[in-house]
Scaffold this motif. Sequence first.
Motif, short mmCIF file in Angstrom:
data_model
loop_
_atom_site.label_atom_id
_atom_site.label_comp_id
_atom_site.label_asym_id
_atom_site.label_seq_id
_atom_site.Cartn_x
_atom_site.Cartn_y
_atom_site.Cartn_z
N TYR A 144 -13.85 5.73 2.57
CA TYR A 144 -12.65 5.14 2.52
C TYR A 144 -12.61 3.53 2.81
CZ TYR A 144 -8.22 3.64 4.08
OH TYR A 144 -6.95 2.96 4.18
N ASN A 199 -8.15 9.19 1.69
CA ASN A 199 -7.33 8.66 0.43
C ASN A 199 -5.77 9.03 0.71
OD1 ASN A 199 -7.34 6.51 -1.43
ND2 ASN A 199 -6.80 8.03 -2.96
N LYS A 200 -5.62 10.49 0.67
CA LYS A 200 -4.36 11.25 0.71
C LYS A 200 -3.69 10.80 2.09
CE LYS A 200 -4.79 15.02 -2.54
NZ LYS A 200 -4.71 16.57 -2.72
N HIS A 248 -3.87 8.41 4.22
CA HIS A 248 -3.48 7.04 3.88
C HIS A 248 -1.99 6.84 3.25
CE1 HIS A 248 -7.15 6.19 5.93
NE2 HIS A 248 -6.76 5.35 6.62
N ASN A 249 -2.30 7.37 1.93
CA ASN A 249 -1.02 7.01 1.13
C ASN A 249 -0.12 7.80 1.68
OD1 ASN A 249 -2.49 5.73 -0.72
ND2 ASN A 249 -2.98 7.51 -2.12
N GLN A 250 -0.02 9.00 2.25
CA GLN A 250 1.00 9.74 2.67
C GLN A 250 1.98 8.90 3.99
OE1 GLN A 250 -0.57 13.60 3.76
NE2 GLN A 250 -0.42 14.16 1.73
N LYS A 306 1.45 5.48 4.48
CA LYS A 306 2.35 4.36 3.73
C LYS A 306 3.58 4.84 3.21
CE LYS A 306 -2.17 2.02 2.76
NZ LYS A 306 -3.04 1.66 1.41
N ALA A 307 3.67 6.02 2.75
CA ALA A 307 4.84 6.34 2.07
C ALA A 307 5.90 6.50 3.02
CB ALA A 307 4.56 7.40 1.03
N TYR A 365 4.15 0.57 8.62
CA TYR A 365 2.68 1.24 8.62
C TYR A 365 1.80 -0.07 8.92
CZ TYR A 365 -1.84 2.63 6.69
OH TYR A 365 -3.06 2.89 6.51
N GLU A 398 -2.21 -0.67 9.28
CA GLU A 398 -3.50 -0.08 8.73
C GLU A 398 -4.44 0.04 10.06
OE1 GLU A 398 -6.56 1.43 6.08
OE2 GLU A 398 -4.37 0.59 5.72
#
Length: 233
Positions: A109, A201-202, A204-206, A208-209, A215, A217
């Motif tokens: 990542y 990856n999933k 982190h995307n979840q 952020k959404a 959010y 980091e």
Amino acid sequence: DYLKEFATTIVPTLEETPEITVKYMDDASAEVSNAVAYYMKSPLDNTGSEYITLNGKQLGSDLNDTLSTMAHEGYPGHLYAYVYSKEQGLSNLSTIMTSTAHGEGWATYVELKLYEYAKSLSTNEDFGLVMDYLYANQLSGFLLETRLDAGIHYEGWTVSDVAAYLDKLGYNADAAQEIYDLIIETPTQYASYGYGKLIFNKIHNQAKAALGVYYDEIEFNAILLSLWLRYGF
């Protein structure tokens, strides 16, 4: 130093920055290893020095690969995560026996984030496109090996099956034999990288959404590298 600066954008600052020594494999080991570099965990009671070993035979001229590998093995990848875990006061077993998918998922990542970071520092459009390509290439790489591993070892795929799958996805089918031989020799080795990368990856995307403007980091990764080091997936 570049990677340490990059690390400040995605992870908490370590309480104590270790002295990192980079050394080379001996020629005999380098000749038979396909690793560009590797990190070996330091003793639990060591807080001052860490080592990364490079393969002089594999470095070649692709400095992009060398830099991303150093991010994977060093800052803010394996080396950073291990030093950070020691600072969290976890039990010795929790510190040493982390999930392989978690460890490799984290390290792959941060390679993706490295390309985003490099792109953010440049206004050159061509450079940005190269970073986008390296990001996509890095994201898809181990996922391909993971799927091929399942095909070969679980579904009984032949070299012809591998070639057909590569061709279907637009990859070079002529590489089927080489890839087949590699995966036959190293069963399940790439699965932790591919699966771990996909999960990281999933999530982190979840996050952020779900969190939107809230959010952060660094705060999110601090949670992953403390609680998740304790419990794994």
